[in-house]
Write a protein that holds these residues in place. Structure first.
Motif, mmCIF file in Angstrom:
data_model
loop_
_atom_site.group_PDB
_atom_site.id
_atom_site.type_symbol
_atom_site.label_atom_id
_atom_site.label_comp_id
_atom_site.label_asym_id
_atom_site.label_seq_id
_atom_site.Cartn_x
_atom_site.Cartn_y
_atom_site.Cartn_z
ATOM 1 N N ARG A 76 0.818 -1.213 0.000
ATOM 2 C CA ARG A 76 0.000 0.000 0.000
ATOM 3 C C ARG A 76 0.852 1.263 0.000
ATOM 4 N NH1 ARG A 76 -5.513 -1.279 2.614
ATOM 5 N NH2 ARG A 76 -5.496 0.977 2.748
ATOM 6 N N GLU A 78 1.812 4.361 -1.903
ATOM 7 C CA GLU A 78 1.367 5.228 -2.993
ATOM 8 C C GLU A 78 2.533 5.731 -3.843
ATOM 9 O OE1 GLU A 78 -1.239 8.143 -1.192
ATOM 10 O OE2 GLU A 78 -2.682 6.565 -0.629
ATOM 11 N N ARG A 103 -4.981 -2.473 -9.473
ATOM 12 C CA ARG A 103 -6.283 -2.741 -8.833
ATOM 13 C C ARG A 103 -6.178 -3.831 -7.764
ATOM 14 N NH1 ARG A 103 -8.167 -2.891 -14.232
ATOM 15 N NH2 ARG A 103 -8.356 -5.129 -13.981
ATOM 16 N N TRP A 180 -1.724 6.977 -7.358
ATOM 17 C CA TRP A 180 -2.531 5.830 -6.941
ATOM 18 C C TRP A 180 -2.831 5.981 -5.468
ATOM 19 C CZ3 TRP A 180 -1.421 2.066 -3.258
ATOM 20 C CH2 TRP A 180 -2.135 0.870 -3.325
ATOM 21 N N THR A 181 -3.982 5.495 -5.051
ATOM 22 C CA THR A 181 -4.284 5.408 -3.622
ATOM 23 C C THR A 181 -4.693 3.980 -3.309
ATOM 24 O OG1 THR A 181 -6.623 5.954 -3.865
ATOM 25 C CG2 THR A 181 -5.089 7.808 -3.513
ATOM 26 N N ALA A 182 -4.505 3.583 -2.090
ATOM 27 C CA ALA A 182 -4.829 2.215 -1.675
ATOM 28 C C ALA A 182 -6.287 1.880 -1.917
ATOM 29 C CB ALA A 182 -4.446 2.004 -0.219
ATOM 30 N N GLU A 183 -7.166 2.865 -1.859
ATOM 31 C CA GLU A 183 -8.587 2.616 -2.080
ATOM 32 C C GLU A 183 -8.869 2.152 -3.517
ATOM 33 O OE1 GLU A 183 -7.464 5.585 -0.633
ATOM 34 O OE2 GLU A 183 -7.835 4.765 1.356
ATOM 35 N N TYR A 184 -7.954 2.455 -4.443
ATOM 36 C CA TYR A 184 -8.105 2.060 -5.838
ATOM 37 C C TYR A 184 -8.015 0.548 -5.985
ATOM 38 C CZ TYR A 184 -7.259 1.943 -10.881
ATOM 39 O OH TYR A 184 -7.333 1.692 -12.213
ATOM 40 N N SER A 185 -7.241 -0.063 -5.096
ATOM 41 C CA SER A 185 -6.990 -1.501 -5.173
ATOM 42 C C SER A 185 -8.085 -2.275 -4.475
ATOM 43 C CB SER A 185 -5.637 -1.794 -4.522
ATOM 44 O OG SER A 185 -5.427 -3.185 -4.468
ATOM 45 N N THR A 186 -8.676 -3.198 -5.220
ATOM 46 C CA THR A 186 -9.699 -4.068 -4.621
ATOM 47 C C THR A 186 -9.073 -5.176 -3.787
ATOM 48 O OG1 THR A 186 -9.732 -5.480 -6.579
ATOM 49 C CG2 THR A 186 -11.320 -3.661 -6.497
#
Length: 188
Positions: A76, A78, A103, A180-186
Motif C-alpha cells: 500500500r 502510494e 487494482r 494511486w491510492t490504496a482505495e483504488y486496489s480491490t
C-alpha cells in the motif's frame, strides 16, 4: 509533505551520495524514496547493493517491474506504485497487466499472474508459503533460483515502500500522472 529531508547527491553525506548519483543518472532524478533512505547511510547502501544484485539476476526488466509493482500495491505504498507504474510502462509491461496489478487483481497474462501471486503470497504469509504455491510458480516456467530472487524483490521493496510509507513524500512531477491510492486496489 514529509518531515524528513529528501537528499540529493549534493546534500547527502559522503557514503550516501554515490548511490544517489548512480540513481540520478539511471532515472534522470533522485527518486524520493532513495533521497529519504539517504538519511541513513546503512539503509541506502544496503538497498543499493541489494537492488544492484536484483537487477543483475535472471528476471528481465518487465518481470522485475511486475514484481516491484505487485510489492508496492501489497505494501500500500502510494509513492512506489506511481514510480513502478512509470517504470513498468518504460520497461514494456502490458498496460492490462499494469492496470490489474494496480487494482490488486490477478493479471490475465499467466506468467505475470504467477509473479504477482507468488510475491503477494510471500508478503502476506511472511514467507510461510506452501509447497503448492512454489510448485505453481515453478510450473509457470520459473526456476528454483527465481523463487529466491522474488525474496530479494520483496526485501528491496520493503526498504523503499516502508520508507515512503513512513515519510509520505510528494510525488515527483514525472510520477503525478501515475498517482494511486490504496482505495483504488480491490485486493489491498
Amino acid at each position: 509533505m514529509t518531515p524528513y529531508p529528501i537528499h540529493t547527491e549534493s546534500t547527502a553525506g559522503e557514503t550516501a551520495a554515490e548511490p544517489l548519483r548512480v540513481l540520478a543518472k539511471a532515472f534522470g532524478f533522485v527518486p524520493a524514496a532513495a533521497g529519504l533512505m539517504a538519511n541513513s547511510p546503512a539503509l541506502i547502501s544496503t538497498f543499493f547493493a541489494a537492488f544492484g544484485h536484483f537487477r543483475g539476476g535472471t528476471f528481465g526488466p518487465a518481470e522485475r517491474q511486475v514484481l516491484l509493482l505487485a510489492n508496492a500495491v501489497a505494501n500500500r505504498c502510494e509513492w512506489a506504485v506511481a514510480f513502478h507504474t512509470l517504470e513498468s510502462i518504460e520497461d514494456g509491461v502490458e498496460p492490462a497487466v499494469i492496470e490489474a496489478i494496480r487494482r490488486g487483481e490477478r493479471p490475465g497474462d499467466p506468467r505475470a499472474a504467477a509473479l504477482w501471486a507468488f510475491t503477494r503470497s510471500l508478503i502476506e504469509k511472511r514467507g510461510h508459503v506452501d509447497d503448492g504455491e512454489v510448485a505453481a510458480f515453478r510450473s509457470a516456467g520459473f526456476t528454483g533460483e527465481q523463487v529466491f530472487e522474488v525474496i530479494t524483490a520483496v526485501a528491496i521493496s520493503a526498504m523503499t515502500n516502508h520508507t515512503a510509507n513512513l515519510a509520505r513524500p510528494a510525488l515527483e512531477d514525472v510520477l503525478v500522472p501515475h498517482a494511486w491510492t490504496a482505495e483504488y486496489s480491490t485486493g489491498a
